[in-house]
Scaffold this motif. Structure first.
Motif, PDB file in Angstrom:
ATOM      1  N   VAL A 202      -8.705 -31.019 -15.801  1.00  0.00           N
ATOM      2  CA  VAL A 202      -7.983 -31.116 -14.535  1.00  0.00           C
ATOM      3  C   VAL A 202      -7.128 -32.374 -14.566  1.00  0.00           C
ATOM      4  O   VAL A 202      -7.627 -33.467 -14.847  1.00  0.00           O
ATOM      5  N   LEU A 203      -5.819 -32.207 -14.292  1.00  0.00           N
ATOM      6  CA  LEU A 203      -4.887 -33.327 -14.297  1.00  0.00           C
ATOM      7  C   LEU A 203      -4.607 -33.800 -12.872  1.00  0.00           C
ATOM      8  O   LEU A 203      -4.505 -32.981 -11.952  1.00  0.00           O
ATOM      9  N   ASP A 204      -4.478 -35.098 -12.709  1.00  0.00           N
ATOM     10  CA  ASP A 204      -4.199 -35.680 -11.412  1.00  0.00           C
ATOM     11  C   ASP A 204      -2.849 -35.209 -10.892  1.00  0.00           C
ATOM     12  O   ASP A 204      -1.859 -35.162 -11.648  1.00  0.00           O
ATOM     13  N   ALA A 205      -2.790 -34.860  -9.608  1.00  0.00           N
ATOM     14  CA  ALA A 205      -1.569 -34.309  -9.030  1.00  0.00           C
ATOM     15  C   ALA A 205      -0.418 -35.293  -9.036  1.00  0.00           C
ATOM     16  O   ALA A 205       0.753 -34.900  -9.117  1.00  0.00           O
ATOM     17  N   ARG A 206      -0.707 -36.606  -8.979  1.00  0.00           N
ATOM     18  CA  ARG A 206       0.363 -37.601  -8.910  1.00  0.00           C
ATOM     19  C   ARG A 206       0.775 -38.128 -10.269  1.00  0.00           C
ATOM     20  O   ARG A 206       1.960 -38.310 -10.543  1.00  0.00           O
ATOM     21  N   THR A 207      -0.203 -38.371 -11.139  1.00  0.00           N
ATOM     22  CA  THR A 207       0.099 -39.064 -12.398  1.00  0.00           C
ATOM     23  C   THR A 207       0.016 -38.184 -13.642  1.00  0.00           C
ATOM     24  O   THR A 207       0.577 -38.531 -14.682  1.00  0.00           O
ATOM     25  N   GLY A 208      -0.715 -37.074 -13.577  1.00  0.00           N
ATOM     26  CA  GLY A 208      -0.931 -36.260 -14.768  1.00  0.00           C
ATOM     27  C   GLY A 208      -2.070 -36.746 -15.636  1.00  0.00           C
ATOM     28  O   GLY A 208      -2.387 -36.134 -16.656  1.00  0.00           O
ATOM     29  N   ALA A 209      -2.709 -37.859 -15.247  1.00  0.00           N
ATOM     30  CA  ALA A 209      -3.857 -38.344 -16.006  1.00  0.00           C
ATOM     31  C   ALA A 209      -5.049 -37.399 -15.838  1.00  0.00           C
ATOM     32  O   ALA A 209      -5.192 -36.729 -14.819  1.00  0.00           O
ATOM     33  N   GLN A 210      -5.893 -37.336 -16.857  1.00  0.00           N
ATOM     34  CA  GLN A 210      -7.072 -36.479 -16.803  1.00  0.00           C
ATOM     35  C   GLN A 210      -8.069 -37.055 -15.798  1.00  0.00           C
ATOM     36  O   GLN A 210      -8.459 -38.212 -15.880  1.00  0.00           O
ATOM     37  N   VAL A 211      -8.483 -36.223 -14.834  1.00  0.00           N
ATOM     38  CA  VAL A 211      -9.459 -36.677 -13.838  1.00  0.00           C
ATOM     39  C   VAL A 211     -10.791 -35.959 -13.960  1.00  0.00           C
ATOM     40  O   VAL A 211     -11.794 -36.411 -13.410  1.00  0.00           O
ATOM     41  N   ALA A 212     -10.818 -34.834 -14.669  1.00  0.00           N
ATOM     42  CA  ALA A 212     -12.082 -34.105 -14.845  1.00  0.00           C
ATOM     43  C   ALA A 212     -11.992 -33.236 -16.084  1.00  0.00           C
ATOM     44  O   ALA A 212     -10.913 -32.731 -16.429  1.00  0.00           O
ATOM     45  N   ARG A 213     -13.116 -33.082 -16.751  1.00  0.00           N
ATOM     46  CA  ARG A 213     -13.224 -32.157 -17.881  1.00  0.00           C
ATOM     47  C   ARG A 213     -14.513 -31.381 -17.694  1.00  0.00           C
ATOM     48  O   ARG A 213     -15.599 -31.947 -17.748  1.00  0.00           O
ATOM     49  N   LEU A 214     -14.384 -30.093 -17.440  1.00  0.00           N
ATOM     50  CA  LEU A 214     -15.538 -29.276 -17.095  1.00  0.00           C
ATOM     51  C   LEU A 214     -15.747 -28.186 -18.140  1.00  0.00           C
ATOM     52  O   LEU A 214     -14.793 -27.500 -18.526  1.00  0.00           O
ATOM     53  N   THR A 215     -16.979 -28.026 -18.572  1.00  0.00           N
ATOM     54  CA  THR A 215     -17.316 -27.033 -19.581  1.00  0.00           C
ATOM     55  C   THR A 215     -17.582 -25.686 -18.925  1.00  0.00           C
ATOM     56  O   THR A 215     -18.240 -25.604 -17.884  1.00  0.00           O
ATOM     57  N   SER A 216     -17.053 -24.623 -19.528  1.00  0.00           N
ATOM     58  CA  SER A 216     -17.343 -23.270 -19.065  1.00  0.00           C
ATOM     59  C   SER A 216     -18.588 -22.764 -19.781  1.00  0.00           C
ATOM     60  O   SER A 216     -18.657 -22.827 -21.011  1.00  0.00           O
ATOM     61  N   PRO A 217     -19.580 -22.272 -19.053  1.00  0.00           N
ATOM     62  CA  PRO A 217     -20.791 -21.772 -19.697  1.00  0.00           C
ATOM     63  C   PRO A 217     -20.552 -20.424 -20.365  1.00  0.00           C
ATOM     64  O   PRO A 217     -19.575 -19.738 -20.096  1.00  0.00           O
ATOM     65  N   GLY A 218     -21.453 -20.050 -21.250  1.00  0.00           N
ATOM     66  CA  GLY A 218     -21.408 -18.720 -21.834  1.00  0.00           C
ATOM     67  C   GLY A 218     -20.622 -18.642 -23.124  1.00  0.00           C
ATOM     68  O   GLY A 218     -19.849 -19.538 -23.461  1.00  0.00           O
ATOM     69  N   PRO A 219     -20.812 -17.540 -23.866  1.00  0.00           N
ATOM     70  CA  PRO A 219     -20.169 -17.365 -25.174  1.00  0.00           C
ATOM     71  C   PRO A 219     -18.720 -16.932 -25.046  1.00  0.00           C
ATOM     72  O   PRO A 219     -18.288 -16.404 -24.022  1.00  0.00           O
ATOM     73  N   LEU A 220     -17.970 -17.167 -26.111  1.00  0.00           N
ATOM     74  CA  LEU A 220     -16.618 -16.645 -26.263  1.00  0.00           C
ATOM     75  C   LEU A 220     -16.597 -15.703 -27.455  1.00  0.00           C
ATOM     76  O   LEU A 220     -17.125 -16.060 -28.511  1.00  0.00           O
ATOM     77  N   PRO A 221     -15.982 -14.520 -27.329  1.00  0.00           N
ATOM     78  CA  PRO A 221     -15.431 -13.908 -26.120  1.00  0.00           C
ATOM     79  C   PRO A 221     -16.513 -13.645 -25.074  1.00  0.00           C
ATOM     80  O   PRO A 221     -17.713 -13.657 -25.375  1.00  0.00           O
ATOM     81  N   ARG A 222     -16.094 -13.381 -23.846  1.00  0.00           N
ATOM     82  CA  ARG A 222     -17.034 -13.172 -22.764  1.00  0.00           C
ATOM     83  C   ARG A 222     -17.698 -11.807 -22.835  1.00  0.00           C
ATOM     84  O   ARG A 222     -17.053 -10.820 -23.192  1.00  0.00           O
ATOM     85  N   PRO A 223     -18.984 -11.730 -22.485  1.00  0.00           N
ATOM     86  CA  PRO A 223     -19.655 -10.437 -22.434  1.00  0.00           C
ATOM     87  C   PRO A 223     -19.172  -9.616 -21.241  1.00  0.00           C
ATOM     88  O   PRO A 223     -18.620 -10.166 -20.272  1.00  0.00           O
ATOM     89  N   GLU A 224     -19.373  -8.328 -21.301  1.00  0.00           N
ATOM     90  CA  GLU A 224     -18.954  -7.442 -20.218  1.00  0.00           C
ATOM     91  C   GLU A 224     -19.625  -7.864 -18.907  1.00  0.00           C
ATOM     92  O   GLU A 224     -20.809  -8.179 -18.866  1.00  0.00           O
ATOM     93  N   GLY A 225     -18.826  -7.874 -17.852  1.00  0.00           N
ATOM     94  CA  GLY A 225     -19.357  -8.210 -16.541  1.00  0.00           C
ATOM     95  C   GLY A 225     -19.524  -9.690 -16.280  1.00  0.00           C
ATOM     96  O   GLY A 225     -20.064 -10.078 -15.236  1.00  0.00           O
ATOM     97  N   TRP A 226     -18.996 -10.536 -17.179  1.00  0.00           N
ATOM     98  CA  TRP A 226     -19.247 -11.972 -17.044  1.00  0.00           C
ATOM     99  C   TRP A 226     -18.577 -12.566 -15.811  1.00  0.00           C
ATOM    100  O   TRP A 226     -19.033 -13.568 -15.265  1.00  0.00           O
ATOM    101  N   ARG A 227     -17.496 -11.939 -15.333  1.00  0.00           N
ATOM    102  CA  ARG A 227     -16.831 -12.459 -14.135  1.00  0.00           C
ATOM    103  C   ARG A 227     -17.741 -12.396 -12.903  1.00  0.00           C
ATOM    104  O   ARG A 227     -17.485 -13.080 -11.903  1.00  0.00           O
ATOM    105  N   MET A 228     -18.763 -11.566 -12.955  1.00  0.00           N
ATOM    106  CA  MET A 228     -19.687 -11.454 -11.823  1.00  0.00           C
ATOM    107  C   MET A 228     -20.898 -12.366 -11.977  1.00  0.00           C
ATOM    108  O   MET A 228     -21.710 -12.478 -11.054  1.00  0.00           O
TER     109      MET A 228
END
Length: 251
Positions: A202-228
């Motif tokens: 996530v980049l800061d709206a004013r400066t573009g500096a990184q303000v957050a780095r969040l990991t997505s859980p689960g394997p890649l590619p995503r298993p069926e139904g993972w959006r739920m």
């Protein structure tokens, strides 16, 4: 999620100045096989970060390490040559690299088949739907086996069904590639970011500096139904909250 240690590309304290306005400093490390999404408000510097990674623009301050191998680019619009066939559009990077014509066309045909357009080799862009044209652009970006693939909101103009299918195709192509390319996606869609990427920056709206780095859980590619899945929904809310916080600061 990386295939091997060591960065494919890296931004270290990278700042780009546009007159009185500065974007950055941006710090981002991309390793082989990574899939990273960049999200931020309009003007936060997401596309600037892609240009720095691609070597299309030098930083005013700081450092930008570009990929040692080829870099593929896909933009919001397919940017295809309207007079050329799908085959010739995809073969363009190989032609520019002076690949022999027979090999160039063979590899372009294989790339089109890999995105489900093996029967549309002779079609002109005007004969293709928006989703098909974006598949051609994706095949063109991948045909030279890039070590880094940069995606600048390539799904923004597509309907939700087509967008989801293209994301699934991209996961499949990434999974099957040897070596796997690193992918950096710029998007305004938090759900797409969390679904496609192993981590979201996530980049800061004013400066573009990184303000957050969040990991997505689960394997890649995503298993069926993972959006739920609750873990996916929780990750989406986490990114959305971090993004909202940067936008509230300038409201």
């Amino acid at each position: 999620m990386a295939d091997q240690a060591g960065p494919v590309a890296r931004l270290t304290g990278a700042v780009v100045r546009y007159g009185p306005r500065a974007v950055g400093p941006i710090d981002l490390e991309v390793s082989s096989g990574d899939i990273i999404a960049l999200v931020g408000a309009s003007g936060a510097g997401k596309s600037t970060a892609l240009r720095l990674l691609a070597g299309l623009e030098p930083p005013t301050e700081g450092k930008a390490l570009t990929a040692p191998g080829r870099t593929g680019l896909v933009f919001q619009a397919p940017t295809l040559m309207p007079w050329a066939s799908a085959l010739d559009n995809v073969a363009l990077p190989l032609d520019l690299a002076r690949t022999p014509d027979a090999e160039s066309r063979r590899r372009a045909a294989e790339a089109l088949a890999s995105v489900g357009l093996g029967d549309r080799l002779d079609a002109r862009p005007g004969q293709l739907s928006g989703g098909m044209a974006m598949r051609v652009a994706l095949a063109r970006a991948l045909v030279a086996h890039p070590s880094l693939l940069l995606l600048d909101e390539p799904f923004a103009a597509l309907d939700s069904v087509t967008r989801r299918r293209l994301i699934e195709d991209l996961h499949r192509l990434w999974r099957d590639a040897r070596p796997r390319p690193a992918i950096v996606l710029v998007t305004h869609d938090v759900e797409d970011a969390v679904y496609l990427a192993a981590r979201t920056v996530v980049l800061d709206a004013r400066t573009g500096a990184q303000v957050a780095r969040l990991t997505s859980p689960g394997p890649l590619p995503r298993p069926e139904g993972w959006r739920m899945a609750p873990a996916y929904r929780e990750a989406v809310e986490g990114v959305a909250s971090a993004l909202a916080a940067t936008m509230e600061a300038i409201a």
